[in-house]
Structures are given as structure tokens and as C-alpha cells.
Design a protein around this motif. Structure first.
Motif, PDB file in Angstrom:
ATOM      1  N   LEU A  79      -8.111  -7.009 -31.900  1.00 23.73           N
ATOM      2  CA  LEU A  79      -8.892  -6.598 -33.072  1.00 23.73           C
ATOM      3  C   LEU A  79      -8.468  -5.175 -33.384  1.00 23.73           C
ATOM      4  CD1 LEU A  79     -11.171  -6.909 -35.174  1.00 23.73           C
ATOM      5  CD2 LEU A  79     -12.738  -6.011 -33.439  1.00 23.73           C
TER       6      LEU A  79
ATOM      7  N   ALA B  13     -14.029  -6.857 -27.460  1.00 24.88           N
ATOM      8  CA  ALA B  13     -14.562  -5.924 -28.460  1.00 24.88           C
ATOM      9  C   ALA B  13     -15.525  -6.544 -29.454  1.00 24.88           C
ATOM     10  CB  ALA B  13     -13.405  -5.295 -29.239  1.00 24.88           C
ATOM     11  N   GLY B  14     -15.534  -7.856 -29.548  1.00 20.96           N
ATOM     12  CA  GLY B  14     -16.275  -8.459 -30.647  1.00 20.96           C
ATOM     13  C   GLY B  14     -17.653  -8.983 -30.293  1.00 20.96           C
ATOM     14  N   GLY B  15     -17.992  -8.970 -29.019  1.00 21.45           N
ATOM     15  CA  GLY B  15     -19.274  -9.537 -28.615  1.00 21.45           C
ATOM     16  C   GLY B  15     -19.083 -10.896 -27.958  1.00 21.45           C
ATOM     17  N   SER B  16     -20.183 -11.467 -27.492  1.00 21.58           N
ATOM     18  CA  SER B  16     -20.101 -12.658 -26.649  1.00 21.58           C
ATOM     19  C   SER B  16     -19.494 -13.858 -27.370  1.00 21.58           C
ATOM     20  CB  SER B  16     -21.491 -13.017 -26.126  1.00 21.58           C
ATOM     21  OG  SER B  16     -22.360 -13.286 -27.207  1.00 21.58           O
ATOM     22  N   VAL B  17     -19.655 -13.956 -28.672  1.00 26.97           N
ATOM     23  CA  VAL B  17     -19.114 -15.129 -29.374  1.00 26.97           C
ATOM     24  C   VAL B  17     -17.591 -15.123 -29.425  1.00 26.97           C
ATOM     25  CG1 VAL B  17     -21.148 -15.562 -30.800  1.00 26.97           C
ATOM     26  CG2 VAL B  17     -19.383 -13.983 -31.603  1.00 26.97           C
ATOM     27  N   PHE B  18     -16.991 -13.993 -29.076  1.00 23.38           N
ATOM     28  CA  PHE B  18     -15.528 -13.925 -29.078  1.00 23.38           C
ATOM     29  C   PHE B  18     -14.942 -13.957 -27.665  1.00 23.38           C
ATOM     30  CE2 PHE B  18     -16.712 -11.862 -33.104  1.00 23.38           C
ATOM     31  CZ  PHE B  18     -15.924 -12.572 -33.996  1.00 23.38           C
TER      32      PHE B  18
ATOM     33  N   LEU C 101      -9.819  -8.760 -28.818  1.00 25.67           N
ATOM     34  CA  LEU C 101     -11.046  -9.182 -29.488  1.00 25.67           C
ATOM     35  C   LEU C 101     -12.060  -9.724 -28.492  1.00 25.67           C
ATOM     36  CD1 LEU C 101     -12.584  -9.775 -32.151  1.00 25.67           C
ATOM     37  CD2 LEU C 101     -11.396 -11.984 -32.227  1.00 25.67           C
TER      38      LEU C 101
ATOM     39  N   THR D 298      -6.933  -8.950 -37.344  1.00 33.99           N
ATOM     40  CA  THR D 298      -6.660  -9.486 -36.018  1.00 33.99           C
ATOM     41  C   THR D 298      -5.167  -9.763 -35.941  1.00 33.99           C
ATOM     42  OG1 THR D 298      -7.236 -11.701 -36.810  1.00 33.99           O
ATOM     43  CG2 THR D 298      -8.945 -10.491 -35.636  1.00 33.99           C
TER      44      THR D 298
ATOM     45  N   LEU E 187      -5.018 -11.605 -28.326  1.00 32.10           N
ATOM     46  CA  LEU E 187      -5.392 -11.393 -29.728  1.00 32.10           C
ATOM     47  C   LEU E 187      -6.137 -10.064 -29.841  1.00 32.10           C
ATOM     48  CD1 LEU E 187      -5.401 -12.691 -32.590  1.00 32.10           C
ATOM     49  CD2 LEU E 187      -7.748 -13.395 -32.078  1.00 32.10           C
TER      50      LEU E 187
ATOM     51  N   ALA F  48     -14.210 -16.184 -25.575  1.00 33.01           N
ATOM     52  CA  ALA F  48     -13.225 -17.206 -25.224  1.00 33.01           C
ATOM     53  C   ALA F  48     -11.956 -17.125 -26.071  1.00 33.01           C
ATOM     54  CB  ALA F  48     -13.851 -18.593 -25.366  1.00 33.01           C
ATOM     55  N   THR F  49     -11.800 -16.076 -26.846  1.00 30.10           N
ATOM     56  CA  THR F  49     -10.599 -15.975 -27.676  1.00 30.10           C
ATOM     57  C   THR F  49      -9.410 -15.540 -26.833  1.00 30.10           C
ATOM     58  OG1 THR F  49     -11.234 -13.726 -28.326  1.00 30.10           O
ATOM     59  CG2 THR F  49     -11.834 -15.499 -29.822  1.00 30.10           C
ATOM     60  N   ASP F  50      -8.228 -15.740 -27.384  1.00 30.90           N
ATOM     61  CA  ASP F  50      -6.965 -15.432 -26.717  1.00 30.90           C
ATOM     62  C   ASP F  50      -6.953 -13.965 -26.266  1.00 30.90           C
ATOM     63  OD1 ASP F  50      -4.337 -14.938 -26.041  1.00 30.90           O
ATOM     64  OD2 ASP F  50      -3.493 -15.973 -27.784  1.00 30.90           O
ATOM     65  N   PRO F  51      -6.747 -13.713 -24.974  1.00 27.49           N
ATOM     66  CA  PRO F  51      -6.726 -12.305 -24.506  1.00 27.49           C
ATOM     67  C   PRO F  51      -5.652 -11.462 -25.189  1.00 27.49           C
ATOM     68  CG  PRO F  51      -6.819 -13.830 -22.653  1.00 27.49           C
ATOM     69  CD  PRO F  51      -6.584 -14.666 -23.869  1.00 27.49           C
TER      70      PRO F  51
END
Lengths: 614, 96
Positions: B66, B52-57, B49, B82, B64, B59-62
Motif C-alpha cells: 500500500l 497497514a490496512g487493518g484486519s480485513v486485509f 497492505l 496498491t 502487495l 490475508a492479502t499477498d505479503p
């Protein structure tokens, strides 16, 4: 009973709850209560079963029923007119220690005829950390004062020794007193109005109306369930805390006129205070069920009867004593809310009759940040950042989610004014605004969440500290539906001017390390924080972003003009417009239709070249 | 089509001898038996994610992922989820 009398009594019960809520808000001095609306008031029958569920946090409706029943069992034969009982033990009925229930018997001619119950999140409960959410607590014993049931008003007279004992264990006892007195006033109003109603129509008639109301709700809810298709729907929610990840798994099964929620497979109970008890999980699944499936049905015992819950003992959704639970309401309970919202949304989408009512998950991740310290007036202050209640609407099958549009489990939640916070704490807001790209992309976009930053201002001690129970930064929790993407996750950054990223540490406990992308609006080193107590001193800033709602439908199916409008309003970036929605915008911001068509055709072709699992 | 009944917001059920099949609502492309797992015949786009999800994502767990499930016939998005690496698909069943 004649329908006119029944209807009058039904509406009076609604109004009694409304008036009691107003009383609670007016007497309480806490922003979390009178501005955030972290409260609940409901009426219960003589046996403690839910008669009239009120507004506020809906996951309390069933737990407060259990609180009434527990008090009935504990004080059998000693319950007198004018008594009020306090209960806040999570292993008896409450959700966490800081959400105190005050339950009051209502008598008529000496007979117990009903109960009123309410809660507020009290100013403090004496846990390890100020404010009630206590991320550093390893067990329930360090989560503050906890009672499975104690009388604090005896036949109309305050039991001062009990009150003083409790106040001796909390910070800011004067504010906790005000919280308790607001709940006493609330229960007094509910009792007086109920007694007036009974005085006019008679106890038997009012009780018969209540019984009929419950029968109606059960019949209506079962009829609605029969209209929906049978089936099973799954969802899962991740909760990340300080580097560990837990999961709540749900399979919801609908058969005929019954609905079962099975949380088998959820993580074992955690060493962190993200767990919740069985009663809390039950309340958690009902919070979205009431508004999504029973929006036109009175919320009472009749809605509860067709529902079954399976929550494995020792799991994060049915923890055993002495597991810590102080963060439950924004952790496992909220994940239960979200998981149930997701499965109910999918069930509605599978119905010819109700498919238009399907919704993606709304604001799915409260952040719990309590500021504490000496304020500009020299007093000790504790208070939550109520922006967590501002929420974000999930996208529906026919419309975008509402920007900063609240949440499903609390229909009246809202955030405090900036001025209220700045008047009571030595801080200034640098900004508070809608967060670009935070709404989950889809044909219908999730509502945007928000972002904000605060910094110390005129603090006598140079700043303040804050307790943060900030899970959910590494996993989005507002699930999309029907091909929609999730809303953006939360983010918590400690920004220290004059330092390079990763240097911030010192007195903080919990995570405070690692480099993060900075923010040009707030110069300095940005360090993620998530769990523990941290300083906000000198020129520090705390940046917080809260999640957007989930999207509904294929982002490539979104009307390009809506995307352009979102870009104009600052809700969607030009980058996301092109990368996520495949919409090309010209220099003026208008849609370049031929370029957009080429982009979208190309994306669809690329999808068809993707992996086929089998 | 009147003989279709919804399975989800994007997929319909159609009666066939011996049971029901699933079809894409947009194009009618077959997605297999309703007793099977339709996600296994969909086009799957699975990637972290954070990429793939754009800049707001970012910092999400690598770990994780989508997962985006597309219709093999027309490419329409049928569902998303997810999941951490190794998680099974979420499976829904609709009967009656």
C-alpha cells in the motif's frame, strides 16, 4: 423532423426496451435472471449498430452489436421475418459461452429495419463444471456448447432439431429451455412493439429519429469530452488465481473530443479461464463509461464513435483461441471495468466542471460460486450465489458509498432473497450481513460489502457441491481515490467442524489448504478455497465475504462524528476508528475530541517524517 | 485561488513561466513541475497492505504494497495505490 415526434419516438424506444426486460424476467425461472438481473436487452439498427442501449450488464451493449453484425454477415440473404438467431461464441462476439445472445431481425413490409438482442446467463451450458463458469476448463473446447451463429426460430417456428441438439449437451435442459424461451418472448415483445411504432409513424420517420438520436449522442458526448481536460491517467488491476497473479494495465488518454483506452503491458493470456476476448474488453470499458460520462446521454452508436481501444493480441484482455474464457465476466472483463472506472474517476476529478462527480471504484470483484446437486425435492439443481450482485458503492467526492449498493456495470443488479435460495437448495444461511470494515476508508467511506455463511440442510445426499471461481482474495480490486484506501478484498473459507486448520482436502480440486483465521461464529477449521469444485457436506460451512467500495479522500479528514456513527452501526470497528481514522471514542461511543485532535496531530506529524522518494 | 486549475482531487496546477507547476490543494506546497512525476517529491509511506490496512486485509499477498503519498508541506493524503514490489508508480498527466 419536428421535435415532438422525435421526442415521442425516443421515449417509445426506451419503453420498448423496458417492456422487453420485464418480459424476460417474468418468463425466466432462474434466480440469476429474475432476481440477480444478470441480463440485458437492447435495440439495434438494421446494420447492427447500437440504437438504444438498455439496462442490465452494460458490457454486453457493444458485444451484442457485434453479434448482430456477425449474424448479418453469416446469414446475408437468408434473414427472414420472425427469425431468431443464437450466438454465444466468445471468439465471435459473446463474453463467455453461458451468456447466450438471442438476436432477432425486425421487419416492416418485408424490409429489415432493426434488430433486438438480449442475453441471460443460462442455467447451464454443458461445460466441464456446472453453471457455466468452468474454472477447471483448460480451453474453450471444454467450456460447453458454443455457436458463432445458428438459427433457432425460423419465420416464427422453433427449429426443434437445433434446440434439441443444444439441450442434449447441457445439464437441466428443462431450465435451459425456459431461459431460451424467456429470451424468445423478450425478442417477440420488442419486435411487436417496434412494428407497432413503425406502423404508426412510418419506417422512414422512425429510422430518421434513430439516426438523429445517434447524432445527438455523439455530439453531446464529444462536447462533454471537450469540457474535460486533456491528459493521461493510469490504473492497474491484479487478478490472483490459484497462486498466480495476472495484471491488467490501462492508460486512458483524452485528447479533444476523443478517448483512447490502451491496455498495453497487460499480462499474457492465462492458462486459467480469466481471459477475455477483444469484444469483451471493449464492452468492459464501456460499462463504466456509459453511466459515469453519459448518464444524461442516450447510450447508442454515437457514444461508441469517439472511443478507441488498444488491446494487445495474445494478452489477458485480447486472448486468442483456444484460450479459456468462461470466467471472463468476473475476471478480465471486470478488471477492465474497474481500471476504466478508476481512470474516468481521476479524469473527472481533474475538471473544474465535473470534479464533484468523481467516484472511487465500486464493487470490483464478483465471486462466481455455483451450487449444484440433488435438492430437498429430489431434483438436480444448479444456481449461483446471487450475493455477488449485491455489490458495494464506491465513495464519491461528496458522500459515502452506498452499503451493499450495487455496482457500476449493472445499474439494476441485486441479490436474491435468502428464502428463494433455501427453497431451491438443501442449505440454510447461518447469516448474511454487512461486513464490518469492508468499506474503503476515506474522508468519504466506501460502501460496505457483505459476508455470509451457508451450511447443508435436509440434503438427500448429505450436502451439495459448489464450483468456485474465486479470484481476488489476495489483492483488493476496489481502488480508492484522492487518498482513499481500497475496499476490503473477497474471502472464501471452507469451514470444517472438528478438524484443525489445514486438514481439509480430499475430493476437492484446486486450492484447499493453508491455515486461516477462524470465525468464532462458525467453529471449526477454516481453509481458504478459491478455484475449482468443493464439497459442502455434513456440518461443513462455506463462508464468503465480498468486497467493499473504494474510499475517497484522506481518512484523517473524515468527520469524527461520522466515524462514531459508523462504529455505532457496526460498519467500522473501534480498532479501525483509532488505527485508520485516528478517532478516539469514549466508553459510551462518543467522540473524545481532545484525544482525537492529539491522535490526528500525531499522525500528520508522523507523515511528514516519512520517506521522501527523491 | 482563481489561477489554480485542478490536476486531481487533491492537487492543483498553477501557471509558471515556461509551463505549469503542481501544488497541494490543502496548503499550496509545491510539488514540482507538471512535466515531472510529483510522486517522487511526495512523502511516501509504503508498506505491505496486510500490515497497514487493518484486519480485513490480513490475508492479502505479503508482497502487495500500500503506497500512500503525502504532501511534504502539510501531510495531507494526496493519493494511494496498491502495487506489487518493483512496480513503477502510476503516473497521470493533465494538459490544457
Amino acid at each position: 423532423m419536428d421535435p415532438m415526434t422525435f421526442s415521442i419516438i425516443r421515449h417509445r424506444l426506451f419503453r420498448i426496451v423496458d417492456e422487453a426486460v420485464i418480459t424476460l424476467k417474468h418468463v425466466s425461472g432462474s434466480a440469476i435472471t429474475n432476481e440477480g438481473h444478470d441480463l440485458m436487452v437492447s435495440l439495434y439498427r438494421a446494420d447492427g449498430s447500437l440504437l438504444m442501449g438498455g439496462v442490465g450488464f452494460l458490457h454486453h451493449l457493444t458485444s451484442a452489436a457485434e453479434a448482430c453484425k456477425s449474424i448479418i454477415r453469416r446469414f446475408e440473404g437468408r434473414i427472414r421475418e420472425g427469425d431468431i438467431y443464437l450466438l454465444n461464441d466468445p471468439y465471435t462476439a459473446a463474453l463467455h459461452t453461458s451468456d447466450i445472445y438471442l438476436v432477432a431481425p425486425i421487419h416492416h413490409d418485408g424490409e429489415l429495419v432493426a434488430w433486438s438482442a438480449c442475453f441471460v446467463h443460462v442455467y447451464d451450458i454443458g461445460a466441464m463444471n456446472p453453471g457455466g463458469f468452468s474454472p477447471q476448463s483448460p480451453d474453450i473446447f471444454t467450456e460447453g456448447f458454443s455457436s458463432p451463429g445458428i438459427k433457432i426460430v425460423d419465420r416464427g417456428e422453433m427449429v426443434d432439431d437445433v434446440l434439441d441438439t443444444m439441450l442434449n449437451m447441457v445439464r437441466s435442459p428443462e431450465m435451459v429451455t425456459l431461459d431460451l424461451r424467456s429470451m424468445i418472448a423478450c425478442n417477440n415483445v420488442a419486435r411487436e412493439r417496434m412494428q407497432a411504432l413503425i406502423g404508426k409513424y412510418g419506417a422512414e420517420t422512425v429510422d430518421a429519429a434513430g439516426s438523429e438520436l445517434i447524432r445527438q449522442s455523439e455530439d453531446l458526448f464529444r462536447a462533454r469530452l471537450r469540457e474535460l481536460p486533456d491528459g493521461e491517467w493510469q490504473s492497474r488491476q491484479y487478478l490472483d488465481v490459484d497462486g498466480e497473479t495476472a495484471v491488467v494495465r490501462l492508460t486512458m488518454t483524452k485528447t479533444g473530443d476523443r478517448l483512447a483506452f490502451d491496455f498495453t503491458g497487460s499480462s499474457p493470456q492465462s492458462r486459467y479461464a480469466i481471459n477475455c476476448t477483444r469484444w469483451a474488453s471493449l464492452g468492459g470499458l464501456f460499462a463504466p463509461l456509459f453511466p459515469l460520462l453519459c448518464y444524461d446521454i442516450t447510450w447508442n452508436e454515437g457514444v461508441i464513435r469517439p472511443v478507441e481501444m488498444i488491446a494487445p493480441e495474445g494478452s489477458i484482455v485480447n486472448c486468442t483461441r483456444p484460450a479459456p474464457v468462461s470466467v471472463a465476466t468476473v475476471a478480465a472483463i471486470q478488471s477492465v471495468n474497474n481500471a476504466a472506472c478508476a481512470t474516468i474517476g481521476k479524469m473527472l476529478a481533474a475538471s473544474d466542471t465535473y470534479r464533484a462527480q468523481a467516484t472511487a471504484v465500486w464493487h470490483a470483484n464478483h465471486f462466481a460460486i455455483f451450487k449444484f446437486g440433488r435438492n430437498q425435492k429430489g431434483g438436480e439443481a444448479i444456481g449461483i450465489l446471487t450475493e455477488t450482485f449485491a455489490g458495494a458503492g464506491g465513495a464519491r467526492s461528496f458522500a459515502d458509498g452506498v452499503e451493499i449498493g450495487g455496482e457500476i456495470p449493472n445499474p439494476i443488479s441485486r441479490m436474491a432473497n435468502v428464502e428463494t435460495v433455501e427453497a431451491n437448495f438443501p442449505i440454510r444461511y447461518l447469516f448474511r450481513k454487512r461486513m464490518i470494515d469492508s468499506g474503503g476508508p476515506g474522508e468519504w467511506r466506501g460502501g460496505t460489502g457483505g459476508e455470509m455463511a451457508i451450511t447443508p440442510h435436509k440434503a438427500p445426499d448429505g450436502g451439495i457441491h459448489y464450483v468456485i471461481s474465486g479470484k481476488g482474495a489476495r489483492h483488493p480490486m476496489s481502488d480508492g481515490l484522492a487518498g482513499g484506501l481500497p475496499g476490503a478484498p473477497n474471502r472464501y473459507l471452507w469451514i470444517k467442524p472438528g478438524e484443525s486448520s489445514g486438514e481439509a482436502s480430499g475430493e476437492a480440486s484446486g486450492e484447499a489448504s493453508g491455515e486461516d483465521g477462524g470465525d468464532e461464529r462458525i467453529p471449526g477449521a477454516a481453509n481458504p478455497v478459491s478455484w475449482g469444485v468443493f464439497p459442502l457436506m455434513g456440518e461443513d460451512a462455506l463462508y464468503v465475504r465480498w468486497n467493499g467500495g473504494g474510499g475517497f479522500g484522506d481518512p484523517l479528514a473524515r468527520d469524527p462524528d461520522r466515524v462514531a456513527e459508523d462504529v455505532r452501526k457496526g460498519l467500522v470497528s473501534r480498532t479501525a476508528a483509532e488505527d485508520i481514522y485516528a478517532v478516539a471514542l469514549g466508553d459510551t461511543g462518543a467522540v473524545d475530541r481532545s484525544a482525537t485532535e492529539r491522535l490526528r496531530s500525531g499522525r500528520l506529524a508522523a507523515r511528514l517524517e516519512g520517506e521522501q522518494v527523491s | 485561488m482563481s489561477d489554480r486549475r485542478p490536476y486531481s482531487a487533491t492537487i492543483d496546477r498553477v501557471a509558471v513561466p515556461g509551463g505549469e507547476d503542481l501544488v497541494c490543494r490543502s496548503c499550496g506546497h509545491g510539488l514540482g513541475s507538471a512535466d515531472a512525476v510529483w510522486k517522487e517529491v511526495a512523502r511516501l509511506d509504503e508498506r505491505p497492505l496486510c500490515e497497514a490496512g487493518g484486519s480485513v486485509f490480513e490475508a492479502t499477498d505479503p508482497k502487495l504494497l500500500l503506497r500512500r503519498f503525502y504532501c511534504p508541506g502539510c501531510g495531507a493524503a494526496l493519493d494511494t495505490e496498491t502495487a506489487l514490489e518493483g512496480e513503477p508508480f502510476l503516473v497521470d498527466r493533465v494538459r490544457g
